[in-house]
Scaffold this motif. Structure first.
Motif, PDB file in Angstrom:
ATOM      1  N   GLU A 272       2.882  -9.121 -26.184  1.00  0.00           N
ATOM      2  CA  GLU A 272       1.567  -8.497 -26.091  1.00  0.00           C
ATOM      3  C   GLU A 272       1.166  -8.338 -24.624  1.00  0.00           C
ATOM      4  O   GLU A 272       1.240  -9.300 -23.856  1.00  0.00           O
ATOM      5  N   PRO A 273       0.762  -7.138 -24.224  1.00  0.00           N
ATOM      6  CA  PRO A 273       0.379  -6.935 -22.822  1.00  0.00           C
ATOM      7  C   PRO A 273      -0.940  -7.618 -22.495  1.00  0.00           C
ATOM      8  O   PRO A 273      -1.743  -7.914 -23.387  1.00  0.00           O
ATOM      9  N   ILE A 274      -1.141  -7.867 -21.212  1.00  0.00           N
ATOM     10  CA  ILE A 274      -2.420  -8.402 -20.743  1.00  0.00           C
ATOM     11  C   ILE A 274      -3.394  -7.240 -20.633  1.00  0.00           C
ATOM     12  O   ILE A 274      -3.124  -6.270 -19.912  1.00  0.00           O
ATOM     13  N   PRO A 275      -4.521  -7.268 -21.337  1.00  0.00           N
ATOM     14  CA  PRO A 275      -5.463  -6.151 -21.269  1.00  0.00           C
ATOM     15  C   PRO A 275      -5.921  -5.908 -19.831  1.00  0.00           C
ATOM     16  O   PRO A 275      -6.109  -6.864 -19.064  1.00  0.00           O
ATOM     17  N   VAL A 277      -8.708  -5.298 -18.635  1.00  0.00           N
ATOM     18  CA  VAL A 277      -9.969  -5.956 -18.309  1.00  0.00           C
ATOM     19  C   VAL A 277      -9.754  -7.396 -17.867  1.00  0.00           C
ATOM     20  O   VAL A 277     -10.587  -7.970 -17.151  1.00  0.00           O
ATOM     21  N   HIS A 278      -8.631  -8.000 -18.274  1.00  0.00           N
ATOM     22  CA  HIS A 278      -8.354  -9.391 -17.912  1.00  0.00           C
ATOM     23  C   HIS A 278      -7.392  -9.535 -16.736  1.00  0.00           C
ATOM     24  O   HIS A 278      -7.221 -10.644 -16.219  1.00  0.00           O
ATOM     25  N   GLN A 279      -6.744  -8.447 -16.323  1.00  0.00           N
ATOM     26  CA  GLN A 279      -5.721  -8.568 -15.286  1.00  0.00           C
ATOM     27  C   GLN A 279      -6.299  -8.987 -13.939  1.00  0.00           C
ATOM     28  O   GLN A 279      -5.612  -9.610 -13.135  1.00  0.00           O
ATOM     29  N   SER A 280      -7.560  -8.646 -13.686  1.00  0.00           N
ATOM     30  CA  SER A 280      -8.169  -9.019 -12.412  1.00  0.00           C
ATOM     31  C   SER A 280      -8.598 -10.476 -12.373  1.00  0.00           C
ATOM     32  O   SER A 280      -8.795 -11.050 -11.302  1.00  0.00           O
ATOM     33  N   SER A 281      -8.732 -11.111 -13.545  1.00  0.00           N
ATOM     34  CA  SER A 281      -9.211 -12.496 -13.583  1.00  0.00           C
ATOM     35  C   SER A 281      -8.158 -13.479 -14.061  1.00  0.00           C
ATOM     36  O   SER A 281      -8.444 -14.667 -14.187  1.00  0.00           O
ATOM     37  N   ILE A 282      -6.926 -13.007 -14.301  1.00  0.00           N
ATOM     38  CA  ILE A 282      -5.905 -13.862 -14.888  1.00  0.00           C
ATOM     39  C   ILE A 282      -5.525 -15.015 -13.968  1.00  0.00           C
ATOM     40  O   ILE A 282      -5.047 -16.062 -14.419  1.00  0.00           O
ATOM     41  N   GLU A 294      -6.227 -11.899 -25.774  1.00  0.00           N
ATOM     42  CA  GLU A 294      -7.642 -12.221 -25.633  1.00  0.00           C
ATOM     43  C   GLU A 294      -7.803 -13.636 -25.105  1.00  0.00           C
ATOM     44  O   GLU A 294      -6.883 -14.457 -25.153  1.00  0.00           O
ATOM     45  N   ARG A 295      -9.000 -13.920 -24.593  1.00  0.00           N
ATOM     46  CA  ARG A 295      -9.262 -15.271 -24.102  1.00  0.00           C
ATOM     47  C   ARG A 295      -9.130 -16.275 -25.246  1.00  0.00           C
ATOM     48  O   ARG A 295      -9.678 -16.077 -26.316  1.00  0.00           O
ATOM     49  N   ILE A 323       1.816  -6.615 -13.437  1.00  0.00           N
ATOM     50  CA  ILE A 323       1.836  -5.312 -14.099  1.00  0.00           C
ATOM     51  C   ILE A 323       2.166  -5.574 -15.561  1.00  0.00           C
ATOM     52  O   ILE A 323       3.125  -6.289 -15.869  1.00  0.00           O
ATOM     53  N   SER A 324       1.376  -4.997 -16.469  1.00  0.00           N
ATOM     54  CA  SER A 324       1.572  -5.310 -17.878  1.00  0.00           C
ATOM     55  C   SER A 324       1.237  -4.110 -18.758  1.00  0.00           C
ATOM     56  O   SER A 324       0.142  -3.549 -18.657  1.00  0.00           O
ATOM     57  N   ASP A 325       2.195  -3.707 -19.594  1.00  0.00           N
ATOM     58  CA  ASP A 325       1.922  -2.728 -20.646  1.00  0.00           C
ATOM     59  C   ASP A 325       2.900  -2.972 -21.793  1.00  0.00           C
ATOM     60  O   ASP A 325       3.882  -3.707 -21.650  1.00  0.00           O
ATOM     61  N   ARG A 326       2.633  -2.371 -22.915  1.00  0.00           N
ATOM     62  CA  ARG A 326       3.394  -2.675 -24.124  1.00  0.00           C
ATOM     63  C   ARG A 326       4.853  -2.229 -24.015  1.00  0.00           C
ATOM     64  O   ARG A 326       5.760  -2.912 -24.497  1.00  0.00           O
ATOM     65  N   GLU A 327       5.115  -1.084 -23.399  1.00  0.00           N
ATOM     66  CA  GLU A 327       6.474  -0.552 -23.343  1.00  0.00           C
ATOM     67  C   GLU A 327       7.331  -1.305 -22.325  1.00  0.00           C
ATOM     68  O   GLU A 327       8.460  -1.700 -22.615  1.00  0.00           O
ATOM     69  N   ALA A 328       6.816  -1.494 -21.117  1.00  0.00           N
ATOM     70  CA  ALA A 328       7.611  -2.101 -20.043  1.00  0.00           C
ATOM     71  C   ALA A 328       7.547  -3.614 -20.032  1.00  0.00           C
ATOM     72  O   ALA A 328       8.361  -4.274 -19.379  1.00  0.00           O
ATOM     73  N   GLY A 329       6.575  -4.193 -20.728  1.00  0.00           N
ATOM     74  CA  GLY A 329       6.421  -5.635 -20.710  1.00  0.00           C
ATOM     75  C   GLY A 329       5.518  -6.094 -19.581  1.00  0.00           C
ATOM     76  O   GLY A 329       4.809  -5.300 -18.954  1.00  0.00           O
TER      77      GLY A 329
END
Length: 339
Positions: A272-275, A277-282, A294-295, A323-329
């Motif tokens: 599951e990719p990191i949304p 909206v959360h990538q800046s606070s991960i 999700e949190r 970097i996170s998306d469903r296709e590339a991981g």
């Protein structure tokens, strides 16, 4: 609030009498000019200090300001100021001053409360190391003993494994407390081989996660000046994060490549990719996402792994990105200067 109200109100009156342009008042209302009324700020911080020492909650401290504001405004209404414009103008100035005092009190109170909690966490984590070490050593002794039956040996092995997890949590808490108390992670750079370190770290992680595939891709010998233990900790945290959040059937891939004056160390997983909206606070401390991105309400851990990764990278003068998306991981990349 009787013990501090008189001095606070006198300084509020002084602030109301002071000439302020529209620009200065606008800046003050946004909190951009904290030094425009040093006496008022000092009163507010002293009040917060006293309330913290008396074990007030934040809500209890704020309620005092609410009561003070309401009392003054009622009396102001009863005073019957002849000129409505003057009455309104001075009511606005009063509320601006009260808001500034309240903001400064809250800022000091919450900062000191958080600092006390972080200090307590650091003390507890430090004191836990000795009994935890005794547990781990005793369990390891039992695992090596030939007198135990298979079931007892497996139980001792679970104790060793759990003690290792707890030791990592304690280490992360100590690092977190050190950073949040105003310090930086201590590092001792020395010349080392990143390829050798990655090989050792991945071998150890494979033994710890025998059910998962962890691949290593480093084609060249990469030498540089880094803190060996800290970089190993960084790799471990990134791989543990990938194992915990990645798809069980897909491998976790660790790679490193030299790029000019830097080395790029990457850890990749599918799942599951990191949304966005959360990538800046991960990388924020005590932040953890569940496997659905999700949190997590009930996290399996304390959410400091990626925060420690960021601190280690920055202590070396580097950086970390995702970097996170469903296709590339999902790929976490740490950029470290070689020198």
């Amino acid at each position: 609030m009787r013990d501090t109200a008189a001095e606070l109100l006198n300084h509020i009156a002084e602030d109301m009498d002071a000439r302020q342009s529209e620009l200065e008042r606008s800046s003050k209302s946004r909190g951009d000019s904290p030094l425009n009324a040093p006496s008022l700020v000092g009163d507010a911080q002293s009040h917060a200090q006293g309330r913290l020492a008396e074990s007030f909650s934040l809500n209890e401290m704020v309620s005092e300001y609410r009561a003070l504001r309401a009392s003054v405004m009622r009396r102001w209404r009863e005073a019957g100021v002849a000129d409505p414009v003057t009455a309104l103008e001075e009511a606005v100035r009063f509320n601006e001053a009260i808001d500034q005092a309240l903001t400064e009190s809250i800022a000091w109170f919450t900062a000191e409360r958080d600092r006390s909690r972080e200090l307590l966490s650091g003390v507890i984590a430090h004191d836990l190391r000795t009994p935890l070490g005794a547990i781990a050593m005793s369990a390891q002794f039992l695992v090596r003993s030939e007198a135990l039956r298979d079931a007892e040996t497996r139980a001792a092995g679970r104790i060793v494994s759990s003690a290792g997890i707890m030791a990592k949590m304690v280490s992360d808490l100590l690092d977190f407390a050190q950073v949040r108390m105003g310090g930086h992670l201590s590092i001792s750079p020395a010349r080392m081989s990143l390829s050798e370190l990655c090989t050792d770290a991945v071998t150890e992680l494979r033994a710890f996660h025998p059910e998962r595939s962890i691949e290593l891709d480093i084609k060249d010998t990469i030498d540089g000046h880094w803190d060996r233990d800290r970089v190993r900790q960084m790799i471990s945290n990134l791989v543990e994060n990938a194992v915990g959040h990645g798809a069980a059937e897909a491998p976790v891939k660790v790679s490193a490549v030299r790029s000019g004056a830097h080395v790029q160390l990457a850890v990749h997983n599918f799942g599951e990719p990191i949304p966005p909206v959360h990538q800046s606070s991960i990388f924020s401390p005590l932040t953890r996402l569940s496997k659905d991105g999700e949190r997590s309400r009930r996290p399996n851990g304390i959410g400091l792994g990626l925060f420690i990764v960021m601190e280690i990278a920055e202590a070396h003068g580097g950086s970390v990105s995702v970097i996170s998306d469903r296709e590339a991981g999902t790929t976490f990349t740490v950029s470290l200067p070689v020198a």
